[in-house]
Design an enzyme around this catalytic site. Structure first.
Site, PDB file in Angstrom:
ATOM      1  N   GLU A 297     -11.339   9.527  -2.785  1.00 26.45           N
ATOM      2  CA  GLU A 297     -12.250   9.732  -1.666  1.00 26.45           C
ATOM      3  C   GLU A 297     -13.230  10.874  -1.908  1.00 26.45           C
ATOM      4  O   GLU A 297     -13.100  11.633  -2.872  1.00 26.45           O
ATOM      5  CB  GLU A 297     -11.445   9.980  -0.396  1.00 26.45           C
ATOM      6  CG  GLU A 297     -10.628  11.246  -0.431  1.00 26.45           C
ATOM      7  CD  GLU A 297      -9.536  11.251   0.625  1.00 26.45           C
ATOM      8  OE1 GLU A 297      -9.496  12.198   1.424  1.00 26.45           O
ATOM      9  OE2 GLU A 297      -8.716  10.308   0.645  1.00 26.45           O
TER      10      GLU A 297
ATOM     11  N   CYS B 148      -6.629  13.666   7.432  1.00 27.78           N
ATOM     12  CA  CYS B 148      -6.477  12.251   7.699  1.00 27.78           C
ATOM     13  C   CYS B 148      -7.835  11.676   8.066  1.00 27.78           C
ATOM     14  O   CYS B 148      -8.614  12.296   8.795  1.00 27.78           O
ATOM     15  CB  CYS B 148      -5.475  12.038   8.833  1.00 27.78           C
ATOM     16  SG  CYS B 148      -5.408  10.343   9.440  1.00 27.78           S
TER      17      CYS B 148
ATOM     18  N   ASP C 149      -5.967  10.335  -2.859  1.00 29.56           N
ATOM     19  CA  ASP C 149      -6.665  11.446  -2.208  1.00 29.56           C
ATOM     20  C   ASP C 149      -8.006  11.737  -2.903  1.00 29.56           C
ATOM     21  O   ASP C 149      -8.775  10.832  -3.168  1.00 29.56           O
ATOM     22  CB  ASP C 149      -5.775  12.678  -2.151  1.00 29.56           C
ATOM     23  CG  ASP C 149      -4.694  12.561  -1.086  1.00 29.56           C
ATOM     24  OD1 ASP C 149      -4.795  11.672  -0.224  1.00 29.56           O
ATOM     25  OD2 ASP C 149      -3.740  13.360  -1.116  1.00 29.56           O
TER      26      ASP C 149
ATOM     27  N   ASN D 185      -9.322  -0.428   6.990  1.00 31.43           N
ATOM     28  CA  ASN D 185      -8.112   0.315   7.301  1.00 31.43           C
ATOM     29  C   ASN D 185      -7.757   0.101   8.769  1.00 31.43           C
ATOM     30  O   ASN D 185      -8.401   0.640   9.655  1.00 31.43           O
ATOM     31  CB  ASN D 185      -8.335   1.805   7.030  1.00 31.43           C
ATOM     32  CG  ASN D 185      -7.113   2.651   7.343  1.00 31.43           C
ATOM     33  OD1 ASN D 185      -6.030   2.137   7.590  1.00 31.43           O
ATOM     34  ND2 ASN D 185      -7.294   3.967   7.325  1.00 31.43           N
TER      35      ASN D 185
ATOM     36  N   ASP E  88      -3.028   5.538  -2.545  1.00 32.48           N
ATOM     37  CA  ASP E  88      -3.969   6.553  -2.071  1.00 32.48           C
ATOM     38  C   ASP E  88      -3.884   7.756  -3.002  1.00 32.48           C
ATOM     39  O   ASP E  88      -2.882   8.470  -3.031  1.00 32.48           O
ATOM     40  CB  ASP E  88      -3.568   6.927  -0.639  1.00 32.48           C
ATOM     41  CG  ASP E  88      -4.422   8.033  -0.034  1.00 32.48           C
ATOM     42  OD1 ASP E  88      -5.337   8.524  -0.709  1.00 32.48           O
ATOM     43  OD2 ASP E  88      -4.151   8.393   1.130  1.00 32.48           O
TER      44      ASP E  88
ATOM     45  N   GLU F 159     -14.222   4.397   5.397  1.00 37.28           N
ATOM     46  CA  GLU F 159     -13.228   4.854   6.368  1.00 37.28           C
ATOM     47  C   GLU F 159     -13.822   5.032   7.766  1.00 37.28           C
ATOM     48  O   GLU F 159     -14.981   5.428   7.923  1.00 37.28           O
ATOM     49  CB  GLU F 159     -12.615   6.177   5.890  1.00 37.28           C
ATOM     50  CG  GLU F 159     -11.559   6.790   6.806  1.00 37.28           C
ATOM     51  CD  GLU F 159     -10.322   5.913   6.968  1.00 37.28           C
ATOM     52  OE1 GLU F 159     -10.460   4.768   7.443  1.00 37.28           O
ATOM     53  OE2 GLU F 159      -9.216   6.392   6.638  1.00 37.28           O
TER      54      GLU F 159
ATOM     55  N   ASP G 208      -0.886  15.451   6.703  1.00 32.77           N
ATOM     56  CA  ASP G 208      -1.733  14.829   5.679  1.00 32.77           C
ATOM     57  C   ASP G 208      -2.993  15.668   5.482  1.00 32.77           C
ATOM     58  O   ASP G 208      -4.081  15.298   5.906  1.00 32.77           O
ATOM     59  CB  ASP G 208      -2.085  13.403   6.114  1.00 32.77           C
ATOM     60  CG  ASP G 208      -2.908  12.658   5.068  1.00 32.77           C
ATOM     61  OD1 ASP G 208      -2.840  13.031   3.879  1.00 32.77           O
ATOM     62  OD2 ASP G 208      -3.620  11.711   5.447  1.00 32.77           O
TER      63      ASP G 208
ATOM     64  N   HIS H 265      -7.336   4.460  -4.848  1.00 37.01           N
ATOM     65  CA  HIS H 265      -8.636   4.865  -4.308  1.00 37.01           C
ATOM     66  C   HIS H 265      -8.762   6.385  -4.280  1.00 37.01           C
ATOM     67  O   HIS H 265      -7.785   7.108  -4.078  1.00 37.01           O
ATOM     68  CB  HIS H 265      -8.909   4.239  -2.938  1.00 37.01           C
ATOM     69  CG  HIS H 265      -7.966   4.599  -1.838  1.00 37.01           C
ATOM     70  ND1 HIS H 265      -7.984   5.812  -1.198  1.00 37.01           N
ATOM     71  CD2 HIS H 265      -6.990   3.879  -1.233  1.00 37.01           C
ATOM     72  CE1 HIS H 265      -7.074   5.833  -0.243  1.00 37.01           C
ATOM     73  NE2 HIS H 265      -6.439   4.677  -0.249  1.00 37.01           N
TER      74      HIS H 265
ATOM     75  N   TYR I  67       0.851  -1.188   0.000  1.00 34.08           N
ATOM     76  CA  TYR I  67       0.000   0.000   0.000  1.00 34.08           C
ATOM     77  C   TYR I  67       0.882   1.232   0.000  1.00 34.08           C
ATOM     78  O   TYR I  67       1.919   1.265   0.685  1.00 34.08           O
ATOM     79  CB  TYR I  67      -0.906  -0.011   1.228  1.00 34.08           C
ATOM     80  CG  TYR I  67      -1.856   1.159   1.307  1.00 34.08           C
ATOM     81  CD1 TYR I  67      -2.896   1.291   0.377  1.00 34.08           C
ATOM     82  CD2 TYR I  67      -1.723   2.123   2.304  1.00 34.08           C
ATOM     83  CE1 TYR I  67      -3.771   2.366   0.447  1.00 34.08           C
ATOM     84  CE2 TYR I  67      -2.611   3.196   2.371  1.00 34.08           C
ATOM     85  CZ  TYR I  67      -3.624   3.320   1.445  1.00 34.08           C
ATOM     86  OH  TYR I  67      -4.491   4.384   1.512  1.00 34.08           O
TER      87      TYR I  67
ATOM     88  N   ARG J  20     -13.350   5.566  -1.806  1.00 33.21           N
ATOM     89  CA  ARG J  20     -13.312   5.697  -0.348  1.00 33.21           C
ATOM     90  C   ARG J  20     -14.357   6.723   0.075  1.00 33.21           C
ATOM     91  O   ARG J  20     -14.477   7.786  -0.551  1.00 33.21           O
ATOM     92  CB  ARG J  20     -11.926   6.144   0.100  1.00 33.21           C
ATOM     93  CG  ARG J  20     -11.876   6.590   1.552  1.00 33.21           C
ATOM     94  CD  ARG J  20     -10.470   6.946   1.978  1.00 33.21           C
ATOM     95  NE  ARG J  20     -10.479   8.015   2.967  1.00 33.21           N
ATOM     96  CZ  ARG J  20      -9.397   8.482   3.576  1.00 33.21           C
ATOM     97  NH1 ARG J  20      -8.207   7.972   3.300  1.00 33.21           N
ATOM     98  NH2 ARG J  20      -9.481   9.465   4.453  1.00 33.21           N
TER      99      ARG J  20
END
Length: 299
Positions: free
Chosen positions: A118, A126, A91, A213, A89, A191, A62, A116, A48, A161
């Site tokens: 989101e 985060c 974002d 996660n 990721d 999430e 983040d 992914h 990942y 996500r």
């Protein structure tokens, strides 16, 4: 030697095939290419590439400060070092729908097997911090449709996500997951689920793979792989775990130098030089060209 023996296309096909088996895929986060190779050596199912880790590696929080170029560059460095599939990721996709499509193609070129996107607003936070905000359903649906339309390799996994659980509750998360699947998402990343029953509820509501996660110090309890298997989760990530372990060890090492004047007390906790050389496959480089790499690896 050098890079992975499998092509990116082969790794994507393998990832799809492994997901189709129904078993739980364990995917730790790699904080650099060498750690990705260690993850493969230890028998895990994928690597990942965490946005939080990349941000931290740059000394940044983040909150959406990293760029597509930075994410793609690190993704390529990591993905090419292992035969395992890499999940990254992405974002919020780095912009509007056209930007999302470009993000997908750029990361596809970087060699990842999946990514992914989101539903947070920018600047993002985060996923296990308070104060998050999410976009409306129409906006995130457009993001996912753009991602699906943008990919060229049909085996590239487009995961959606959703962070809406922390804002509007479990039912809102389920409703959004359904909408994202309808938009073309190949898998769902819900999430900050609170307990196993919430993962089980999401699993029952959709017919695509579900990711859990298991990040430390977050909203979710650290469930075991057996517990996650029992409720039907398909992928588990440990996004920041190796970085946290490495930084914890580094801090203890610096304190040991201060206290003892040397690192002798910590030698037993270090990766030995010979183990590092084995992980790097020094012997293959030596065999490739004895005229240049004419050293001997000693224990």
């Amino acid at each position: 030697m050098l890079y992975a023996s499998l092509t990116a296309a082969e790794k994507r096909a393998n990832f799809r095939a492994e997901l189709a088996t129904g078993k739980l895929l364990r995917i730790p986060g790699a904080f650099n290419p060498l750690s990705a190779r260690l993850i493969e050596r230890k028998g895990f199912d994928g690597v990942y590439i965490s946005g939080a880790v990349l941000s931290a590696d740059l000394g940044l929080p983040d909150i959406g400060l990293t760029t597509l170029t930075e994410v793609a560059g690190r993704s390529q460095q990591i993905a090419r070092m292992t035969n395992l599939p890499a999940l990254v990721d992405a974002d919020t996709g780095f912009g509007e729908p056209m930007n999302v499509a470009r993000t997908v193609q750029t990361l596809e070129d970087a060699g990842v097997a999946g990514l992914h996107i989101e539903d947070q607003v920018n600047p993002k936070r985060c996923g296990h911090l308070d104060g998050k905000q999410v976009v409306d359903e129409d906006t995130v649906v457009k993001r996912i449709r753009a991602a699906v339309d943008g990919r060229r390799d049909p085996n590239l996994l487009i995961m959606a996500r959703t962070d809406i659980r922390a804002i509007d509750g479990l039912q809102a998360s389920i409703d959004r997951a359904k909408a994202l699947v309808d938009a073309g998402a190949d898998a769902i990343f819900p999430e900050a689920m609170r307990d196993l029953s919430e993962f089980e509820a999401v699993r029952a509501a959709i017919d695509v793979p579900v990711l859990a996660n298991m990040t430390e110090f977050g909203k979710s309890e650290l469930f075991t792989t057996q517990q996650l298997t029992d409720v039907g989760v398909n992928i588990v990530i440990y996004p920041v775990s190796l970085l946290r372990l490495a930084m914890g060890a580094a801090e203890r090492g610096l304190d040991t130098i201060t206290e003892h004047g040397s690192l002798t007390p910590m030698l037993g906790e270090m990766q030995h030089r010979a183990d590092l050389y084995e992980l790097l496959d020094y012997s293959s480089y030596n065999a490739f060209d004895d005229n240049i790499f004419n050293f001997q690896v000693t224990k």
